[in-house]
Every structure is written in structure tokens, then in C-alpha cells.
Scaffold this motif. Structure first.
Motif, short mmCIF file in Angstrom:
data_model
loop_
_atom_site.label_atom_id
_atom_site.label_comp_id
_atom_site.label_asym_id
_atom_site.label_seq_id
_atom_site.Cartn_x
_atom_site.Cartn_y
_atom_site.Cartn_z
N PHE A 1 0.81 -1.20 0.00
CA PHE A 1 0.00 0.00 0.00
C PHE A 1 0.86 1.26 0.00
O PHE A 1 2.09 1.20 0.06
N PRO B 1 -3.98 -0.83 4.36
CA PRO B 1 -4.41 0.41 3.71
C PRO B 1 -4.75 1.51 4.71
O PRO B 1 -5.12 1.24 5.86
N ASP C 1 -5.12 5.42 0.71
CA ASP C 1 -5.34 4.38 -0.28
C ASP C 1 -6.77 4.41 -0.81
O ASP C 1 -7.00 4.30 -2.03
N THR D 1 -5.73 -3.21 -2.84
CA THR D 1 -6.74 -2.42 -2.13
C THR D 1 -8.13 -3.02 -2.33
O THR D 1 -8.92 -3.10 -1.38
#
Length: 259
Positions: free
Chosen positions: A179, A186, A190, A225
């Protein structure tokens, strides 16, 4: 839950801790990238909310009623009791600080990590967001918003979009994690940036592929993600996939009419 006495103007004590339970209201249009980021964050962190749709295509954001919620007449905006707030980055910070049960990785208590997240968010507004939003609007979305297509503006926006993706690849994705900022989980940054890039879904497949294909780390980060936020990620983006289908059908119908 992250405590927030530093780098924000929000109190470290949740205002909800001294009030009766209220329903958070999110004024949003899921076709809006920042709206999706805020809704996704709430779903991921089990924050109860009422979603109030503000249809941008019908110019509902320009209504006197919505102007009372956000004088800037932009989505998203929230109302939490008597508290009103606009701007998605500020909203995400407020939610991370004000609601119990939000994991630290979204907006860390560590001030240095938090400052790095702020640096990404500040960069986002004048780089990735300006490039992606303008390019998508001026190539495919403008007619739905009652605006003309602007090829010259789109060309300039594409340069900024390419530059932004290059910076994400070489700067923000440095490190061992999957990330931004080399993190292994995250953050709100993100969510903001991936939701922005997802707007490219409405482009023709060939165009979207040509934009993203040079950036392998960016592509892996997007997929990481998505995976870290499923199943809510796809749920929040359903409207975008449907818009893509409608736009593709419209292009085919227009092509047939000219034959």
C-alpha cells in the motif's frame, strides 16, 4: 481508535461520547469518487449511516436545500448531529477520529505516519484528482452533466494523469508493503486515491488499458486495495460499472446511426 489531538482541528474526545445516539448522514452521489471513498470507509468500519443521494446529473447539488448542508455545493458532505462537514479528506479524518472501532492503520496515532498520509492527501487534490477527473469528464462524462466535450482540455489532463500515476509508482509506492507509503495495510489515502483511479472504468477499455499498463506497481496496488476492502469495494462501485455499460451502449448506438 486513533486519537486526534495533532494535525487536525478535531477534538480528541468523540463528540458522540456525550450525546445520545444519532444517525450519521452522508450526502453523496456514488458516481463521485470522493463520495465512494467516504461510503466505503464507513462500510469497512461498520459505521452506521444514512445515505442521502445528491444526483449530480440532475444538479441537485445546486439546490438551496443542499446549499444549507454544504455552501460549496459539492459532494460528499456529512451531518453528524449538529455538526456539518464537507471535503472528503476532512470527512475521512473526522470519521476515523470520532467513531469507535476504527483500526489504527486507517489513520495512525503515530504523528509521523499521520503526517505522511496528509502529504499524500494534499498531493492528491492538485495532481491525480485534477488529472483523472478532468480527463474522464472531458472525454466521456461531459454530455451526461450537460457539458460539452473538450478534447484540448482532455489532452492536457491526460499529461497530468500520466505524471501522477508515474509519481505514485516511483514515490508513493516505495517500500515493501502493498500500500501507499510502503504500508502493509491500507489507510484513508489508499481509499481516496484508488477510488479516484477507479473513475477510469468508464473509459473505453483500450483507453483505460493504455493509461494504466505502464504502471505495474500501481496495478498491483489497486488489486491489493480491492482485495483488502472486499466485498464492500465492488458494492460501492456497482454504479460505476453500470455507467460504463450505458456509455458503451451509447457509443455503439451512435456508431450504428452513422453507418
Amino acid at each position: 481508535m486513533p486519537t486526534c489531538p495533532v494535525l487536525t482541528d478535531f477534538p480528541s474526545q468523540s463528540p458522540r461520547s456525550v450525546k445520545v445516539k444519532m444517525t450519521l448522514k452522508i450526502y453523496a452521489d456514488r458516481m463521485s469518487q470522493p463520495s465512494r471513498a467516504v461510503i466505503l470507509f464507513c462500510k469497512l468500519n461498520r459505521i452506521d449511516f444514512e445515505e442521502v443521494k445528491i444526483d449530480l446529473s440532475k444538479r441537485q447539488h445546486l439546490s438551496p436545500e443542499f446549499k444549507e448542508i454544504n455552501p460549496m455545493m459539492k459532494v460528499p458532505a456529512i451531518v453528524d448531529g449538529r455538526f456539518k462537514l464537507s471535503e472528503s479528506h476532512a470527512i475521512l479524518i473526522y470519521l476515523a477520529c470520532s467513531f469507535p472501532g476504527v483500526a489504527d492503520h486507517w489513520y495512525p496515532a503515530d504523528v509521523s505516519k499521520r503526517a505522511k498520509i496528509h502529504s499524500v492527501l494534499d498531493w492528491h487534490h492538485s495532481n491525480l484528482r485534477r488529472g483523472a477527473m478532468t480527463y474522464v469528464r472531458d472525454t466521456v462524462l461531459a454530455p451526461a452533466l450537460g457539458l460539452p466535450l473538450k478534447p484540448e482540455s482532455a489532452a492536457e489532463a491526460k499529461k497530468l494523469l500520466d505524471s501522477s500515476l508515474s509519481n505514485i509508482e516511483s514515490v508513493w509506492l516505495k517500500g515493501n508493503g502493498n500500500f501507499l507509503l510502503g504500508s502493509y495495510q491500507p489507510s484513508i489515502a489508499d481509499l481516496s486515491l484508488v477510488c479516484e483511479i477507479m473513475q477510469l472504468e468508464v473509459l473505453e477499455d483500450e483507453d483505460r488499458t493504455s493509461i494504466l499498463s505502464p504502471y505495474k506497481k500501481v496495478q498491483r496496488w489497486i488489486e491489493a486495495t480491492k482485495s483488502a476492502t472486499k466485498p464492500h469495494f465492488n458494492d460501492v462501485h456497482v454504479i460505476l460499472f453500470k455507467a460504463k455499460e450505458r456509455l458503451a451502449s451509447g457509443r455503439k448506438a451512435s456508431l450504428h446511426s452513422k453507418m
